[in-house]
Write a protein that holds these residues in place. Sequence first.
Motif, PDB file in Angstrom:
ATOM      1  N   UNK A 199       0.961  -1.033  -0.032  1.00  0.00           N
ATOM      2  CA  UNK A 199      -0.080  -0.432   0.068  1.00  0.00           C
ATOM      3  C   UNK A 199       0.920   1.259   0.038  1.00  0.00           C
ATOM      4  N   UNK A 200       2.007   1.108   0.823  1.00  0.00           N
ATOM      5  CA  UNK A 200       2.813   2.575   0.514  1.00  0.00           C
ATOM      6  C   UNK A 200       3.385   2.819  -0.481  1.00  0.00           C
ATOM      7  N   UNK A 201       3.838   1.750  -1.098  1.00  0.00           N
ATOM      8  CA  UNK A 201       4.606   1.614  -2.439  1.00  0.00           C
ATOM      9  C   UNK A 201       3.341   1.917  -4.033  1.00  0.00           C
ATOM     10  N   UNK A 202       2.035   1.374  -3.363  1.00  0.00           N
ATOM     11  CA  UNK A 202       1.574   2.259  -4.221  1.00  0.00           C
ATOM     12  C   UNK A 202       0.751   3.888  -3.764  1.00  0.00           C
ATOM     13  N   UNK A 203       0.594   4.262  -2.979  1.00  0.00           N
ATOM     14  CA  UNK A 203       0.308   5.768  -2.489  1.00  0.00           C
ATOM     15  C   UNK A 203       1.677   6.635  -3.221  1.00  0.00           C
ATOM     16  N   UNK A 204       2.479   6.119  -3.153  1.00  0.00           N
ATOM     17  CA  UNK A 204       3.883   6.698  -3.396  1.00  0.00           C
ATOM     18  C   UNK A 204       3.707   6.580  -4.628  1.00  0.00           C
ATOM     19  N   UNK A 205       3.369   5.833  -5.697  1.00  0.00           N
ATOM     20  CA  UNK A 205       3.721   5.748  -6.732  1.00  0.00           C
ATOM     21  C   UNK A 205       2.949   6.529  -7.256  1.00  0.00           C
ATOM     22  N   UNK A 259      24.446   5.785  -6.935  1.00  0.00           N
ATOM     23  CA  UNK A 259      23.337   4.603  -7.150  1.00  0.00           C
ATOM     24  C   UNK A 259      23.271   4.580  -5.019  1.00  0.00           C
ATOM     25  N   UNK A 260      24.702   4.957  -4.628  1.00  0.00           N
ATOM     26  CA  UNK A 260      24.224   5.362  -2.590  1.00  0.00           C
ATOM     27  C   UNK A 260      23.238   5.991  -2.308  1.00  0.00           C
ATOM     28  N   UNK A 261      22.815   7.164  -2.916  1.00  0.00           N
ATOM     29  CA  UNK A 261      21.473   8.107  -2.677  1.00  0.00           C
ATOM     30  C   UNK A 261      20.416   7.227  -3.036  1.00  0.00           C
ATOM     31  N   UNK A 262      20.466   7.261  -4.215  1.00  0.00           N
ATOM     32  CA  UNK A 262      18.852   5.700  -4.592  1.00  0.00           C
ATOM     33  C   UNK A 262      19.073   4.458  -3.555  1.00  0.00           C
ATOM     34  N   UNK A 263      19.995   3.667  -3.570  1.00  0.00           N
ATOM     35  CA  UNK A 263      19.321   3.289  -2.105  1.00  0.00           C
ATOM     36  C   UNK A 263      19.352   3.531  -0.796  1.00  0.00           C
ATOM     37  N   UNK A 267      15.585   2.444   0.929  1.00  0.00           N
ATOM     38  CA  UNK A 267      16.202   1.225   2.089  1.00  0.00           C
ATOM     39  C   UNK A 267      15.061   3.012   3.002  1.00  0.00           C
ATOM     40  N   UNK A 268      14.753   4.008   3.165  1.00  0.00           N
ATOM     41  CA  UNK A 268      14.464   4.506   3.861  1.00  0.00           C
ATOM     42  C   UNK A 268      12.312   4.596   3.067  1.00  0.00           C
ATOM     43  N   UNK A 269      12.286   3.685   1.591  1.00  0.00           N
ATOM     44  CA  UNK A 269      11.095   3.819   0.839  1.00  0.00           C
ATOM     45  C   UNK A 269      10.306   4.966   0.934  1.00  0.00           C
ATOM     46  N   UNK A 270      11.401   5.591   0.281  1.00  0.00           N
ATOM     47  CA  UNK A 270      10.898   7.288  -0.437  1.00  0.00           C
ATOM     48  C   UNK A 270      10.616   6.802  -1.574  1.00  0.00           C
ATOM     49  N   UNK A 271       9.922   5.771  -1.957  1.00  0.00           N
ATOM     50  CA  UNK A 271      10.176   5.248  -3.687  1.00  0.00           C
ATOM     51  C   UNK A 271      10.146   6.878  -4.454  1.00  0.00           C
ATOM     52  N   UNK A 272       9.042   7.392  -4.286  1.00  0.00           N
ATOM     53  CA  UNK A 272       8.664   8.133  -4.905  1.00  0.00           C
ATOM     54  C   UNK A 272       9.914   9.585  -5.911  1.00  0.00           C
ATOM     55  N   UNK A 273      10.442  10.050  -4.176  1.00  0.00           N
ATOM     56  CA  UNK A 273      11.533  10.613  -4.764  1.00  0.00           C
ATOM     57  C   UNK A 273      12.703   9.673  -5.521  1.00  0.00           C
ATOM     58  N   UNK A 274      12.858   8.450  -5.017  1.00  0.00           N
ATOM     59  CA  UNK A 274      13.626   7.716  -6.455  1.00  0.00           C
ATOM     60  C   UNK A 274      13.694   7.413  -7.224  1.00  0.00           C
TER      61      UNK A 274
END
Length: 281
Positions: A199-205, A259-263, A267-274
Motif C-alpha cells: 500500500x505504501x508503494x502504491x500511494x508513493x506511485x 547509486x548510494x543516494x538511490x539505495x 531503504x528509507x522507502x521514499x520510493x517516489x523520491x527514488x
Amino acid sequence: MVKMAQKLGEILKFNAQEIQELSRAAYLCKADLLTKMVYEFPSLEGIMGGIYARVSGEKQKVATAIAEHYKPRTNDDGLPSTKLAACLSVIDKLYNIIGFLGLGLIPSGSEDPFTIRRQVQGIVRILIQYQLEINIQELFDICYQELKGRLTVEEEELLDTFASIVKERFEVLMREEGVPRDLISAVKRVNFYSPAEVYLRLRKLMRIYDTKEFYMACKIVERTANIIKGEYFGEIGPDATLFQLPEEKKLWEVYSINKDRIQKEVDRRNYDDVLILYART
C-alpha cells in the motif's frame, strides 16, 4: 490464541508490556460467550466482554481490545480504535480464516457462508491503517502452527489459497479507493509480501504517476530492457577498466555518483523520491 498473540507481538517488535497486554486480551476475549447476557443477546459479544473486563479490574487497554476485537464486522464497519485492539482483531479473524480454509471450506463465486473474504478484507484494512509490518507468510505461520494437527488441507495448498484471497481483497479495497487497475497490477507484480508495504508503494506511485519524471524513468527502464533483452548477467558487475567510449565513461560516472543516494532512499522507502532522482540522473 494466546500463543498467536505472543508470536504476533514478537514479529511486530512489541515491548514486553505490550506483548503481555495483547496476550491477556487474547486470553479473555471469548469469556463473555459463556454468560447468559450474550446467550440472550448475541449481538453484545465483545461489548459485554469489555465491560466485564473493566469491572473485573483489567487495564483499560485490555478491556478496549476485548470490546472491539470483532471489528470490523462488515466491510463498511469502523476499525478498532487502538493498535492493541487491532492486533487482537487480526488474531481472531486469522484463526477463523485459516481454520475454515484448512478444512476445505473455500469461498466460491458469490458463496461465502463463513464470511472468509470479509474477514480477510478486515485484516488487510487493519494492516494498512496501522501500518503493521507483517508479511503473508508470517500471518499464515502464526496460526497454522496452532491448528495444523486439526486441518485437512496440505500446508502449501492452504498458504496459496490464503495468499490468493489476501491479494484479491487488497485489489478490491484499492479499486474502491479509486486507484487505477494498472497501478495496482504494477505494485502487485513486483512483490506482494506485506499488504502494508504494498500500500505504501502504491500511494508513493500515485503521487508521481502523472509527472514528467515518472515518464522519463519508465523510458530509461524500457531502453535498458531493450538493450539487454535475452541476456542474463547473474552477479557479474561491469568492469570500468574496459570502457572506451566517452559515453560509457560518463554513464558509469553518473551511476557511481548516484547509486548510494538511490539505495539510501529505497531503504528509507521514499520510493517516489527514488524515481524522481533516477529520472533526473
